[in-house]
Design an enzyme around this catalytic site. Structure first.
Site, PDB file in Angstrom:
ATOM      1  N   ARG A 148      -6.561 -13.189  -1.170  1.00 43.07           N
ATOM      2  CA  ARG A 148      -6.946 -11.630  -2.007  1.00 43.07           C
ATOM      3  C   ARG A 148      -8.052 -12.334  -2.353  1.00 43.07           C
ATOM      4  O   ARG A 148      -8.505 -13.623  -2.815  1.00 43.07           O
ATOM      5  CB  ARG A 148      -6.225 -11.531  -2.537  1.00 43.07           C
ATOM      6  CG  ARG A 148      -4.752 -11.187  -1.848  1.00 43.07           C
ATOM      7  CD  ARG A 148      -4.641 -10.605  -0.602  1.00 43.07           C
ATOM      8  NE  ARG A 148      -4.527  -8.912  -0.593  1.00 43.07           N
ATOM      9  CZ  ARG A 148      -4.357  -7.967   0.276  1.00 43.07           C
ATOM     10  NH1 ARG A 148      -3.905  -8.722   1.256  1.00 43.07           N
ATOM     11  NH2 ARG A 148      -4.733  -6.316  -0.263  1.00 43.07           N
TER      12      ARG A 148
ATOM     13  N   TYR B 198       0.673  -1.399  -0.237  1.00 51.22           N
ATOM     14  CA  TYR B 198      -0.132   0.351   0.849  1.00 51.22           C
ATOM     15  C   TYR B 198       1.007   1.228   0.003  1.00 51.22           C
ATOM     16  O   TYR B 198       1.175   1.677   1.478  1.00 51.22           O
ATOM     17  CB  TYR B 198      -0.860  -0.009   1.060  1.00 51.22           C
ATOM     18  CG  TYR B 198      -1.937  -1.161   1.653  1.00 51.22           C
ATOM     19  CD1 TYR B 198      -2.997  -1.524   0.394  1.00 51.22           C
ATOM     20  CD2 TYR B 198      -1.458  -2.258   2.573  1.00 51.22           C
ATOM     21  CE1 TYR B 198      -3.754  -2.789   0.419  1.00 51.22           C
ATOM     22  CE2 TYR B 198      -2.136  -3.454   2.303  1.00 51.22           C
ATOM     23  CZ  TYR B 198      -3.091  -3.494   1.193  1.00 51.22           C
ATOM     24  OH  TYR B 198      -4.229  -4.594   1.967  1.00 51.22           O
TER      25      TYR B 198
ATOM     26  N   TRP C 126      -9.600   5.047   6.260  1.00 52.24           N
ATOM     27  CA  TRP C 126      -9.598   5.344   7.500  1.00 52.24           C
ATOM     28  C   TRP C 126      -8.121   4.491   8.356  1.00 52.24           C
ATOM     29  O   TRP C 126      -7.812   4.487   9.195  1.00 52.24           O
ATOM     30  CB  TRP C 126     -10.524   4.222   7.742  1.00 52.24           C
ATOM     31  CG  TRP C 126     -10.600   2.622   7.426  1.00 52.24           C
ATOM     32  CD1 TRP C 126      -9.461   2.575   6.533  1.00 52.24           C
ATOM     33  CD2 TRP C 126     -11.714   1.455   8.243  1.00 52.24           C
ATOM     34  NE1 TRP C 126      -9.724   0.728   6.469  1.00 52.24           N
ATOM     35  CE2 TRP C 126     -11.075   0.303   7.179  1.00 52.24           C
ATOM     36  CE3 TRP C 126     -12.167   2.190   9.069  1.00 52.24           C
ATOM     37  CZ2 TRP C 126     -11.853  -0.615   8.066  1.00 52.24           C
ATOM     38  CZ3 TRP C 126     -13.449   0.565   9.335  1.00 52.24           C
ATOM     39  CH2 TRP C 126     -12.753  -0.806   8.654  1.00 52.24           C
ATOM     40  N   ASP C 127      -7.203   3.795   7.743  1.00 53.52           N
ATOM     41  CA  ASP C 127      -5.714   4.449   7.877  1.00 53.52           C
ATOM     42  C   ASP C 127      -5.313   4.969   8.740  1.00 53.52           C
ATOM     43  O   ASP C 127      -4.749   5.148  10.284  1.00 53.52           O
ATOM     44  CB  ASP C 127      -4.785   3.658   6.565  1.00 53.52           C
ATOM     45  CG  ASP C 127      -5.104   1.636   6.407  1.00 53.52           C
ATOM     46  OD1 ASP C 127      -6.035   1.831   5.681  1.00 53.52           O
ATOM     47  OD2 ASP C 127      -4.594   1.119   6.256  1.00 53.52           O
TER      48      ASP C 127
ATOM     49  N   ASP D 251     -13.182  -4.837   2.783  1.00 51.09           N
ATOM     50  CA  ASP D 251     -13.390  -5.595   0.857  1.00 51.09           C
ATOM     51  C   ASP D 251     -14.020  -6.407   0.813  1.00 51.09           C
ATOM     52  O   ASP D 251     -15.126  -6.700  -0.196  1.00 51.09           O
ATOM     53  CB  ASP D 251     -12.229  -5.515   0.187  1.00 51.09           C
ATOM     54  CG  ASP D 251     -11.167  -4.015   0.889  1.00 51.09           C
ATOM     55  OD1 ASP D 251     -11.336  -3.259   2.106  1.00 51.09           O
ATOM     56  OD2 ASP D 251     -10.023  -3.570   0.239  1.00 51.09           O
TER      57      ASP D 251
ATOM     58  N   GLU E 262      -1.052  -7.440   8.314  1.00 50.90           N
ATOM     59  CA  GLU E 262      -1.917  -7.500   8.112  1.00 50.90           C
ATOM     60  C   GLU E 262      -3.466  -7.761   8.385  1.00 50.90           C
ATOM     61  O   GLU E 262      -4.078  -7.088   9.773  1.00 50.90           O
ATOM     62  CB  GLU E 262      -2.479  -7.168   6.657  1.00 50.90           C
ATOM     63  CG  GLU E 262      -3.242  -6.210   5.950  1.00 50.90           C
ATOM     64  CD  GLU E 262      -3.949  -6.140   4.417  1.00 50.90           C
ATOM     65  OE1 GLU E 262      -2.184  -7.181   4.204  1.00 50.90           O
ATOM     66  OE2 GLU E 262      -4.185  -5.423   3.428  1.00 50.90           O
TER      67      GLU E 262
ATOM     68  N   TRP F 240      -3.592   6.262   2.536  1.00 50.31           N
ATOM     69  CA  TRP F 240      -5.357   5.604   2.465  1.00 50.31           C
ATOM     70  C   TRP F 240      -6.266   6.268   4.142  1.00 50.31           C
ATOM     71  O   TRP F 240      -5.640   6.397   4.970  1.00 50.31           O
ATOM     72  CB  TRP F 240      -5.342   3.746   3.080  1.00 50.31           C
ATOM     73  CG  TRP F 240      -5.913   3.592   1.747  1.00 50.31           C
ATOM     74  CD1 TRP F 240      -7.040   2.332   1.799  1.00 50.31           C
ATOM     75  CD2 TRP F 240      -4.946   2.892   1.003  1.00 50.31           C
ATOM     76  NE1 TRP F 240      -6.662   1.631   0.156  1.00 50.31           N
ATOM     77  CE2 TRP F 240      -5.173   2.085  -0.094  1.00 50.31           C
ATOM     78  CE3 TRP F 240      -3.151   3.300   1.096  1.00 50.31           C
ATOM     79  CZ2 TRP F 240      -4.727   1.416  -1.214  1.00 50.31           C
ATOM     80  CZ3 TRP F 240      -2.952   2.702  -0.558  1.00 50.31           C
ATOM     81  CH2 TRP F 240      -3.141   2.101  -1.662  1.00 50.31           C
TER      82      TRP F 240
ATOM     83  N   TYR G 169      -8.401 -12.840   3.561  1.00 49.67           N
ATOM     84  CA  TYR G 169      -8.871 -11.263   3.924  1.00 49.67           C
ATOM     85  C   TYR G 169      -9.674 -10.993   4.388  1.00 49.67           C
ATOM     86  O   TYR G 169      -9.406 -10.972   6.015  1.00 49.67           O
ATOM     87  CB  TYR G 169      -9.050 -11.065   2.403  1.00 49.67           C
ATOM     88  CG  TYR G 169      -8.276  -9.206   2.030  1.00 49.67           C
ATOM     89  CD1 TYR G 169      -7.108  -8.858   2.940  1.00 49.67           C
ATOM     90  CD2 TYR G 169      -9.062  -8.840   0.756  1.00 49.67           C
ATOM     91  CE1 TYR G 169      -6.915  -7.479   1.864  1.00 49.67           C
ATOM     92  CE2 TYR G 169      -9.117  -8.041   0.086  1.00 49.67           C
ATOM     93  CZ  TYR G 169      -8.215  -6.876   0.763  1.00 49.67           C
ATOM     94  OH  TYR G 169      -7.419  -5.612   0.651  1.00 49.67           O
ATOM     95  N   TRP G 170     -10.905 -10.418   4.596  1.00 46.63           N
ATOM     96  CA  TRP G 170     -12.235  -9.988   5.076  1.00 46.63           C
ATOM     97  C   TRP G 170     -13.795 -11.227   5.243  1.00 46.63           C
ATOM     98  O   TRP G 170     -14.527 -11.087   5.721  1.00 46.63           O
ATOM     99  CB  TRP G 170     -12.895  -9.198   5.747  1.00 46.63           C
ATOM    100  CG  TRP G 170     -11.969  -7.479   4.922  1.00 46.63           C
ATOM    101  CD1 TRP G 170     -11.105  -7.107   3.625  1.00 46.63           C
ATOM    102  CD2 TRP G 170     -11.562  -6.758   6.390  1.00 46.63           C
ATOM    103  NE1 TRP G 170     -10.332  -5.582   4.227  1.00 46.63           N
ATOM    104  CE2 TRP G 170     -11.165  -5.684   5.790  1.00 46.63           C
ATOM    105  CE3 TRP G 170     -12.678  -7.272   6.983  1.00 46.63           C
ATOM    106  CZ2 TRP G 170     -10.535  -4.957   6.728  1.00 46.63           C
ATOM    107  CZ3 TRP G 170     -11.898  -6.301   8.897  1.00 46.63           C
ATOM    108  CH2 TRP G 170     -11.102  -4.976   7.731  1.00 46.63           C
TER     109      TRP G 170
END
Ligand code: GLC
Length: 444
Positions: free
Chosen positions: A211, A34, A40-41, A175, A412, A38, A368-369
């Site tokens: 991902r 990244y 909200w980071d 995401d 992460e 970003w 990931y999410w």
């Protein structure tokens, strides 16, 4: 806490990561995956800086807000000058210059993210040893954050319910949560009309399993293409976008940030009536529209299909941070956080908290999410639990969070299965918000 390791050492390591990711203008989320700034980071990173470098936090936030559009929209990405930085979609793909509201410089993406910035400003003031001096420093940012909230209540709330919608999964911050699968599936890709592109997020080892899929990526790109086709005009996008969702995470953060702005505005001598009205409506609608009585937790609402979406992610609990649930609702939420879906069993406990129910068929511990533990989500839930006086739960959550970072590094995201295999951390390493929020957790 019964942790054996040395918190000071962990804080030192966390500060080193933030120093590594500082590029002279802003703090990158991570060294290479990244390479830009970003949205909200930057808010979460400021929460860590609040404990030792307020000036850096203000510089960082000011850089982010230099990308704010004249509508008040705060972009998800503000692109830096590093020309070698490989990222897709980059500024040439977004073409933010198509909008008359976007700044000429810096270049930005054309979507937003959960509005954590009121909260970040509040954190800076609350943890400052020189409150008046910090208030003076944050004062120029204050109206910009209010303008962001104004944008959300004006352009993202078609029914005037006090609930802002997101129009792209990247706006949620979570995401590729399985919650977005259904609305995304409405997008049928015709490859002949999809702009050519090359993913840049598959650099890390085994990334292809961790991902989003190529099919999902095509849909993400299709949405961006739609937005730029409409020159980022909010009204036109709303009329044509197949993905319009009111998310409990996004709106709970909005409400908590409203509250923080009201508190700050009081000290800055501002008229807070509008913010108070917005907030009252948001809290009301979180409970009226996003509370799912049968599931007994909060659900995202799909404005296109006019229905609730699945409730199996930790976003279903997030209104705790805004004080939205009453005590009965909060007890119901707690029961579910304690259930096997999020906490596992006594014989096989999870690392608290998987971001998606481990009992659900869409759960994926490494992707990931779609299941892993994320430090920002844990941090938010910790604040929610503390708000309701649930100290025992909050302490366990904090212990798990610190232990994960201590054992597996500032990754992460993390595999939530405690006894599965030895590898736990995924995505990029040296991840800024994992470091920043660790500093905050260890400083209380
Ligand atoms: C990923 C995350 C998003 C985060 C970004 C930068 O896209 O899903 O929430 O802001 O990385 O860290």
């Amino acid at each position: 806490m019964h942790m054996l390791h040395n918190p000071d050492l962990l804080i030192t390591k966390a500060k080193q990561i933030l120093a590594l990711n500082w590029n002279g203008h802003f703090t990158k989320p991570a060294p290479s995956l990244y390479p830009h700034q970003w949205n909200w980071d930057t808010g979460f990173i400021a929460i860590g800086y609040a404990h030792y470098d307020i000036t850096r936090a203000i510089t960082d936030l000011s850089h982010l807000f230099s990308g704010q559009w004249t509508t008040g929209m705060l972009p998800q990405i503000v692109f830096g000058q590093e020309t070698s930085a490989r990222y897709f979609p980059g500024p040439d793909f977004w073409q933010s210059w198509r909008s008359p509201h976007a700044p000429r410089q810096p270049l930005t993406s054309g979507i937003t993210m959960p509005p954590v910035h009121g909260l970040a400003l509040w954190w800076l003031v609350e943890h400052s040893e020189e409150r008046q001096a910090t208030l003076a420093l944050i004062e120029p940012l204050f109206p910009k954050v209010v303008a962001l909230h104004h944008y959300l209540y004006t352009y993202r709330d078609p029914h005037e319910e006090g609930l802002a919608y997101i129009r792209h999964p990247w706006e949620s911050g979570t995401d590729n949560s399985p919650v977005w699968d259904k609305p995304l599936s409405r997008i049928q890709i015709d490859k002949a009309h999809l702009p050519a592109y090359q993913r840049q997020d598959l650099q890390t080892h085994d990334a292809v399993h961790h991902r989003p899929t190529d099919t999902d990526y095509d849909r993400y790109v299709w949405l961006v293409d739609l937005f730029r086709h409409h020159n980022y005009d909010d009204t036109a996008i709303e009329a044509h976008c197949p993905f319009l969702v009111q998310d409990p995470l996004f709106n709970a953060i909005l409400a908590w940030s409203n509250e923080c702005l009201v508190a700050l505005g009081g000290e800055l001598g501002q008229d807070m009536r509008e913010l108070l009205e917005w907030n009252e409506l948001t809290i009301f609608s979180l409970n009226k529209k996003l509370w799912h009585p049968a599931k007994k937790r909060y659900a995202a609402y799909d404005l296109v299909a006019d229905e609730h979406l699945p409730t199996h992610s930790t976003s279903a609990f997030m209104p705790l941070i805004a004080g939205a649930p009453d005590l009965h609702q909060a007890r119901l939420l707690l029961e579910q956080l304690d259930s096997a879906a999020f906490s596992g069993t006594a014989a096989s406990p999870t690392w608290l908290y998987p971001t998606f129910s481990i009992k659900h068929s869409a759960f994926d511990p490494k992707c990931y999410w779609r299941g892993p533990v994320w430090i920002n989500i844990n941090w938010l839930l910790y604040q929610g639990l503390m708000r309701y006086g649930l100290g025992r739960h909050a302490r366990r959550l904090k212990e798990d969070t610190i232990e994960l970072l201590h054992q597996f590094g500032f990754c992460e995201y993390f595999d939530p299965r405690r006894y599965s295999d030895t590898q736990k951390g995924y995505g990029t390493t040296h991840f800024s918000w994992s470091a920043a929020l660790c500093i905050d957790l260890l400083s209380h």
